[in-house]
Design a protein around this motif. Structure first.
Motif, short mmCIF file in Angstrom:
data_model
loop_
_atom_site.label_atom_id
_atom_site.label_comp_id
_atom_site.label_asym_id
_atom_site.label_seq_id
_atom_site.Cartn_x
_atom_site.Cartn_y
_atom_site.Cartn_z
N ARG A 108 0.06 -4.57 31.45
CA ARG A 108 0.45 -5.98 31.89
C ARG A 108 -0.22 -6.56 33.04
N LYS A 109 -0.20 -5.68 33.92
CA LYS A 109 -0.84 -6.25 35.36
C LYS A 109 -2.55 -6.06 34.85
N ALA A 110 -3.06 -5.29 34.41
CA ALA A 110 -4.61 -5.29 33.88
C ALA A 110 -4.87 -6.68 33.44
N VAL A 111 -3.81 -6.91 32.37
CA VAL A 111 -4.25 -8.27 31.63
C VAL A 111 -4.06 -9.36 32.47
N HIS A 112 -3.26 -9.59 33.31
CA HIS A 112 -2.85 -10.68 34.12
C HIS A 112 -3.86 -10.59 35.23
N ALA A 113 -4.69 -9.53 35.81
CA ALA A 113 -5.87 -9.57 36.60
C ALA A 113 -7.03 -9.97 36.16
N GLY A 114 -7.06 -9.55 34.52
CA GLY A 114 -8.22 -9.91 33.96
C GLY A 114 -8.25 -11.22 33.61
N ILE A 115 -7.17 -11.79 33.43
CA ILE A 115 -7.26 -13.29 33.16
C ILE A 115 -7.49 -14.16 34.34
N ALA A 116 -7.10 -13.67 35.38
CA ALA A 116 -7.24 -14.31 36.79
C ALA A 116 -8.75 -14.23 37.16
N ALA A 117 -9.17 -13.16 36.75
CA ALA A 117 -10.73 -13.08 36.90
C ALA A 117 -11.88 -13.86 36.05
N LEU A 118 -11.30 -14.41 35.02
CA LEU A 118 -12.13 -15.09 34.35
C LEU A 118 -12.78 -16.32 34.93
N PRO A 119 -13.95 -16.75 34.65
CA PRO A 119 -14.37 -18.05 35.18
C PRO A 119 -13.38 -19.07 34.86
N GLU A 120 -13.37 -20.08 35.45
CA GLU A 120 -12.24 -21.37 35.36
C GLU A 120 -12.12 -21.73 34.15
N ARG A 121 -13.24 -22.32 33.73
CA ARG A 121 -13.05 -22.97 32.28
C ARG A 121 -12.57 -22.03 30.95
N GLN A 122 -12.93 -20.69 31.15
CA GLN A 122 -12.92 -19.72 30.11
C GLN A 122 -11.40 -19.43 30.39
N ARG A 123 -10.90 -19.40 31.71
CA ARG A 123 -9.12 -18.92 31.82
C ARG A 123 -8.60 -20.13 31.35
N SER A 124 -9.01 -21.50 31.65
CA SER A 124 -8.19 -22.55 31.07
C SER A 124 -8.06 -22.57 29.74
N ALA A 125 -9.21 -22.38 28.94
CA ALA A 125 -9.18 -22.39 27.38
C ALA A 125 -8.45 -21.44 26.87
N LEU A 126 -8.49 -20.09 27.52
CA LEU A 126 -7.65 -19.16 26.82
C LEU A 126 -6.23 -19.38 27.30
N VAL A 127 -5.67 -19.73 28.36
CA VAL A 127 -4.42 -19.95 28.71
C VAL A 127 -3.75 -20.95 28.05
N LEU A 128 -4.47 -22.11 27.68
CA LEU A 128 -3.89 -23.22 27.03
C LEU A 128 -3.78 -22.99 25.40
N CYS A 129 -4.73 -22.15 24.88
CA CYS A 129 -4.51 -21.90 23.63
C CYS A 129 -3.78 -20.70 23.30
N GLN A 130 -4.28 -19.79 23.99
CA GLN A 130 -3.56 -18.24 23.53
C GLN A 130 -2.23 -18.01 24.38
N ILE A 131 -1.93 -18.51 25.27
CA ILE A 131 -0.85 -18.17 26.08
C ILE A 131 0.42 -19.35 25.78
N GLN A 132 -0.27 -20.72 25.94
CA GLN A 132 0.67 -21.86 25.85
C GLN A 132 0.70 -22.50 24.43
N GLY A 133 -0.12 -21.76 23.71
CA GLY A 133 0.09 -22.23 22.11
C GLY A 133 -0.34 -23.63 21.74
N ARG A 134 -1.34 -24.19 22.58
CA ARG A 134 -1.69 -25.71 22.36
C ARG A 134 -2.85 -25.62 21.60
#
Length: 176
Positions: free
Chosen positions: A109-135
């Motif tokens: 879980r910590k590795a995934v969290h750190a991995g997401i945080a290390a992504l470039p801002e636009r990739q992280r935004s896209a991933l969080v919005l669609c995959q985590i928030q379900g938009r």
């Protein structure tokens, strides 16, 4: 939102109650910092109040407009200072015999969290919005002000980068 545009504080309080958790969760995933997430979420809702007149019903959904404000504030924060990925030492615990499944799950879980945080801002935004928030892809593309094709490309790159990082990190830690 129409009531908020007229200065109705009770309507604003209802909007806040309804949407604060979603905005805070998004911002936290973007910043990887609770204090920053609280500050940015608060600023997001201050802007909603002060800029309510700029919202145009029918052009975009309220939640899309709201998350666009939060996203822009995150980008502003990143420009002011690059985020530091805070990987706790506990996540680097050695894989000594007797490590139980919960400990391994926590490391993952910590590795995934750190991995997401290390992504470039636009990739992280896209991933969080669609995959985590379900938009939907369409809504996330509107929030990021890009085409759906560009959003899908960002998500694909984010997934590849995250997978590569996680495989490398988990192999180094001896977690499978």
């Amino acid at each position: 939102m129409r009531l908020v545009q007229t200065g109705d504080q009770q309507a604003y309080a209802r909007l806040l109650d309804r949407h604060l958790n979603s905005v805070h969760a998004y911002v936290y995933r973007m910043t990887n910092n609770r204090a920053d997430a609280e500050d940015i979420a608060q600023e997001t809702f201050l802007r909603v109040w002060h800029r309510a007149q700029t919202f145009r019903p029918g052009r975009v959904r309220f939640s899309t407009w709201l998350h666009r404000i939060a996203h822009n504030l995150c980008v502003d924060a990143f420009r002011k200072r690059r985020p530091i990925v805070d990987i706790e030492l506990e996540a680097m615990a050695d894989d000594a015999p007797g490590v139980d499944e919960e400990s391994i799950a926590e490391q993952r879980r910590k590795a995934v969290h750190a991995g997401i945080a290390a992504l470039p801002e636009r990739q992280r935004s896209a991933l969080v919005l669609c995959q985590i928030q379900g938009r939907s892809n369409r809504e996330a593309a509107q929030i990021l002000d890009i085409s759906v094709d560009a959003l899908e490309s960002l998500i694909a790159r984010a997934r590849r980068a995250l997978k590569a990082r996680l495989v490398d990190q988990l192999e180094l830690e001896g977690v499978r």
